[in-house]
Design a protein around this motif. Structure first.
Motif, PDB file in Angstrom:
ATOM      1  N   PHE A  69      13.560   2.835  -2.298  1.00  0.00           N
ATOM      2  CA  PHE A  69      13.468   4.291  -2.310  1.00  0.00           C
ATOM      3  C   PHE A  69      12.141   4.785  -1.751  1.00  0.00           C
ATOM      4  O   PHE A  69      12.068   5.864  -1.184  1.00  0.00           O
ATOM      5  CB  PHE A  69      13.668   4.839  -3.726  1.00  0.00           C
ATOM      6  CG  PHE A  69      12.454   4.760  -4.587  1.00  0.00           C
ATOM      7  CD1 PHE A  69      11.550   5.808  -4.631  1.00  0.00           C
ATOM      8  CD2 PHE A  69      12.193   3.625  -5.351  1.00  0.00           C
ATOM      9  CE1 PHE A  69      10.420   5.721  -5.415  1.00  0.00           C
ATOM     10  CE2 PHE A  69      11.077   3.535  -6.136  1.00  0.00           C
ATOM     11  CZ  PHE A  69      10.180   4.590  -6.171  1.00  0.00           C
ATOM     12  N   PHE A  70      11.070   4.009  -1.895  1.00  0.00           N
ATOM     13  CA  PHE A  70       9.751   4.486  -1.473  1.00  0.00           C
ATOM     14  C   PHE A  70       9.610   4.559   0.039  1.00  0.00           C
ATOM     15  O   PHE A  70       8.633   5.089   0.537  1.00  0.00           O
ATOM     16  CB  PHE A  70       8.625   3.658  -2.098  1.00  0.00           C
ATOM     17  CG  PHE A  70       8.653   2.196  -1.756  1.00  0.00           C
ATOM     18  CD1 PHE A  70       8.015   1.717  -0.638  1.00  0.00           C
ATOM     19  CD2 PHE A  70       9.342   1.306  -2.569  1.00  0.00           C
ATOM     20  CE1 PHE A  70       8.040   0.371  -0.326  1.00  0.00           C
ATOM     21  CE2 PHE A  70       9.369  -0.047  -2.271  1.00  0.00           C
ATOM     22  CZ  PHE A  70       8.721  -0.512  -1.142  1.00  0.00           C
ATOM     23  N   THR A  71      10.587   4.054   0.783  1.00  0.00           N
ATOM     24  CA  THR A  71      10.559   4.183   2.239  1.00  0.00           C
ATOM     25  C   THR A  71      11.293   5.440   2.699  1.00  0.00           C
ATOM     26  O   THR A  71      11.265   5.764   3.877  1.00  0.00           O
ATOM     27  CB  THR A  71      11.194   2.956   2.917  1.00  0.00           C
ATOM     28  OG1 THR A  71      12.562   2.859   2.533  1.00  0.00           O
ATOM     29  CG2 THR A  71      10.448   1.686   2.541  1.00  0.00           C
ATOM     30  N   LYS A  72      11.932   6.139   1.764  1.00  0.00           N
ATOM     31  CA  LYS A  72      12.697   7.347   2.101  1.00  0.00           C
ATOM     32  C   LYS A  72      11.866   8.602   1.866  1.00  0.00           C
ATOM     33  O   LYS A  72      10.874   8.579   1.151  1.00  0.00           O
ATOM     34  CB  LYS A  72      13.955   7.427   1.236  1.00  0.00           C
ATOM     35  CG  LYS A  72      14.939   6.315   1.470  1.00  0.00           C
ATOM     36  CD  LYS A  72      16.169   6.530   0.635  1.00  0.00           C
ATOM     37  CE  LYS A  72      17.188   5.447   0.913  1.00  0.00           C
ATOM     38  NZ  LYS A  72      18.425   5.689   0.177  1.00  0.00           N
ATOM     39  N   GLU A  73      12.317   9.677   2.455  1.00  0.00           N
ATOM     40  CA  GLU A  73      11.705  10.971   2.171  1.00  0.00           C
ATOM     41  C   GLU A  73      12.164  11.413   0.786  1.00  0.00           C
ATOM     42  O   GLU A  73      13.298  11.138   0.376  1.00  0.00           O
ATOM     43  CB  GLU A  73      12.122  11.992   3.235  1.00  0.00           C
ATOM     44  CG  GLU A  73      11.657  11.606   4.610  1.00  0.00           C
ATOM     45  CD  GLU A  73      10.952  12.713   5.339  1.00  0.00           C
ATOM     46  OE1 GLU A  73      10.982  13.865   4.885  1.00  0.00           O
ATOM     47  OE2 GLU A  73      10.345  12.407   6.369  1.00  0.00           O
ATOM     48  N   VAL A 116       4.482   3.998  -8.123  1.00  0.00           N
ATOM     49  CA  VAL A 116       5.858   3.856  -7.640  1.00  0.00           C
ATOM     50  C   VAL A 116       6.771   3.370  -8.766  1.00  0.00           C
ATOM     51  O   VAL A 116       7.871   3.896  -8.965  1.00  0.00           O
ATOM     52  CB  VAL A 116       5.923   2.900  -6.426  1.00  0.00           C
ATOM     53  CG1 VAL A 116       7.345   2.501  -6.107  1.00  0.00           C
ATOM     54  CG2 VAL A 116       5.274   3.547  -5.212  1.00  0.00           C
ATOM     55  N   GLY A 117       6.314   2.378  -9.513  1.00  0.00           N
ATOM     56  CA  GLY A 117       7.120   1.845 -10.606  1.00  0.00           C
ATOM     57  C   GLY A 117       7.394   2.870 -11.688  1.00  0.00           C
ATOM     58  O   GLY A 117       8.533   3.010 -12.162  1.00  0.00           O
ATOM     59  N   LYS A 118       6.372   3.621 -12.076  1.00  0.00           N
ATOM     60  CA  LYS A 118       6.534   4.636 -13.113  1.00  0.00           C
ATOM     61  C   LYS A 118       7.366   5.814 -12.611  1.00  0.00           C
ATOM     62  O   LYS A 118       8.143   6.403 -13.365  1.00  0.00           O
ATOM     63  CB  LYS A 118       5.182   5.085 -13.633  1.00  0.00           C
ATOM     64  CG  LYS A 118       4.477   3.967 -14.394  1.00  0.00           C
ATOM     65  CD  LYS A 118       3.214   4.453 -15.044  1.00  0.00           C
ATOM     66  CE  LYS A 118       2.489   3.328 -15.738  1.00  0.00           C
ATOM     67  NZ  LYS A 118       3.153   2.818 -16.911  1.00  0.00           N
ATOM     68  N   PHE A 119       7.230   6.149 -11.330  1.00  0.00           N
ATOM     69  CA  PHE A 119       8.042   7.203 -10.723  1.00  0.00           C
ATOM     70  C   PHE A 119       9.514   6.794 -10.770  1.00  0.00           C
ATOM     71  O   PHE A 119      10.372   7.582 -11.178  1.00  0.00           O
ATOM     72  CB  PHE A 119       7.577   7.434  -9.282  1.00  0.00           C
ATOM     73  CG  PHE A 119       8.374   8.445  -8.517  1.00  0.00           C
ATOM     74  CD1 PHE A 119       8.069   9.792  -8.596  1.00  0.00           C
ATOM     75  CD2 PHE A 119       9.422   8.054  -7.692  1.00  0.00           C
ATOM     76  CE1 PHE A 119       8.793  10.738  -7.871  1.00  0.00           C
ATOM     77  CE2 PHE A 119      10.155   8.981  -6.971  1.00  0.00           C
ATOM     78  CZ  PHE A 119       9.841  10.328  -7.065  1.00  0.00           C
ATOM     79  N   ALA A 135      10.747   6.956 -14.361  1.00  0.00           N
ATOM     80  CA  ALA A 135      10.891   8.325 -14.852  1.00  0.00           C
ATOM     81  C   ALA A 135      12.141   9.004 -14.280  1.00  0.00           C
ATOM     82  O   ALA A 135      12.793   9.783 -14.974  1.00  0.00           O
ATOM     83  CB  ALA A 135       9.650   9.142 -14.508  1.00  0.00           C
ATOM     84  N   LEU A 136      12.463   8.697 -13.021  1.00  0.00           N
ATOM     85  CA  LEU A 136      13.612   9.324 -12.380  1.00  0.00           C
ATOM     86  C   LEU A 136      14.864   8.453 -12.417  1.00  0.00           C
ATOM     87  O   LEU A 136      15.886   8.818 -11.859  1.00  0.00           O
ATOM     88  CB  LEU A 136      13.280   9.701 -10.938  1.00  0.00           C
ATOM     89  CG  LEU A 136      12.615  11.062 -10.750  1.00  0.00           C
ATOM     90  CD1 LEU A 136      11.283  11.157 -11.427  1.00  0.00           C
ATOM     91  CD2 LEU A 136      12.528  11.431  -9.304  1.00  0.00           C
ATOM     92  N   ASN A 137      14.757   7.296 -13.092  1.00  0.00           N
ATOM     93  CA  ASN A 137      15.880   6.374 -13.226  1.00  0.00           C
ATOM     94  C   ASN A 137      16.439   5.959 -11.861  1.00  0.00           C
ATOM     95  O   ASN A 137      17.643   5.994 -11.625  1.00  0.00           O
ATOM     96  CB  ASN A 137      16.977   6.988 -14.113  1.00  0.00           C
ATOM     97  CG  ASN A 137      17.922   5.944 -14.652  1.00  0.00           C
ATOM     98  OD1 ASN A 137      17.562   4.784 -14.796  1.00  0.00           O
ATOM     99  ND2 ASN A 137      19.143   6.352 -14.951  1.00  0.00           N
ATOM    100  N   ILE A 138      15.535   5.563 -10.981  1.00  0.00           N
ATOM    101  CA  ILE A 138      15.905   5.111  -9.640  1.00  0.00           C
ATOM    102  C   ILE A 138      16.006   3.595  -9.668  1.00  0.00           C
ATOM    103  O   ILE A 138      15.068   2.914 -10.060  1.00  0.00           O
ATOM    104  CB  ILE A 138      14.868   5.562  -8.594  1.00  0.00           C
ATOM    105  CG1 ILE A 138      14.807   7.086  -8.554  1.00  0.00           C
ATOM    106  CG2 ILE A 138      15.199   4.988  -7.227  1.00  0.00           C
ATOM    107  CD1 ILE A 138      13.703   7.646  -7.677  1.00  0.00           C
ATOM    108  N   LYS A 139      17.142   3.082  -9.249  1.00  0.00           N
ATOM    109  CA  LYS A 139      17.380   1.639  -9.297  1.00  0.00           C
ATOM    110  C   LYS A 139      17.032   0.939  -7.982  1.00  0.00           C
ATOM    111  O   LYS A 139      16.650  -0.199  -7.975  1.00  0.00           O
ATOM    112  CB  LYS A 139      18.853   1.353  -9.633  1.00  0.00           C
ATOM    113  CG  LYS A 139      19.321   1.989 -10.919  1.00  0.00           C
ATOM    114  CD  LYS A 139      18.671   1.367 -12.126  1.00  0.00           C
ATOM    115  CE  LYS A 139      19.250   1.943 -13.394  1.00  0.00           C
ATOM    116  NZ  LYS A 139      18.326   2.083 -14.456  1.00  0.00           N
TER     117      LYS A 139
END
Length: 79
Positions: A24-28, A10-13, A16-20
């Motif tokens: 986010f991991f609870t979303k589709e 999750v952290g590396k994802f 990589a996608l520059n998600i702040k």
């Protein structure tokens, strides 16, 4: 089974996608603006680096959540 745990994935994802956002991991995945065609390319590269296989683009489209994508990768490397 891979030695990559879910939290690391999750952290590396997110990196990589520059998600702040931390939630986010609870979303589709389809609801993440960063998971567009370039985001899928970055995800593909990440999966190859972490799990050692090339994921099909169609599988990236099929994955509904980050958890389901991670589980797919785990089953793929355990074969």
């Amino acid at each position: 089974m891979s030695n990559v745990n879910f939290e690391d994935f999750v952290g590396k994802f997110a990196e990589a996608l520059n998600i702040k956002s931390e939630k986010f991991f609870t979303k589709e995945l389809c609801d993440l603006p960063q998971y567009d065609s370039m985001g899928k390319i970055y995800t593909s590269i990440l999966i190859e680096e972490l799990f050692g296989f090339q994921i099909e683009y169609e599988q990236l489209d099929k994955a509904e959540t980050i958890k389901s994508l991670y589980e797919f990768c785990q089953t793929k490397v355990s074969k």
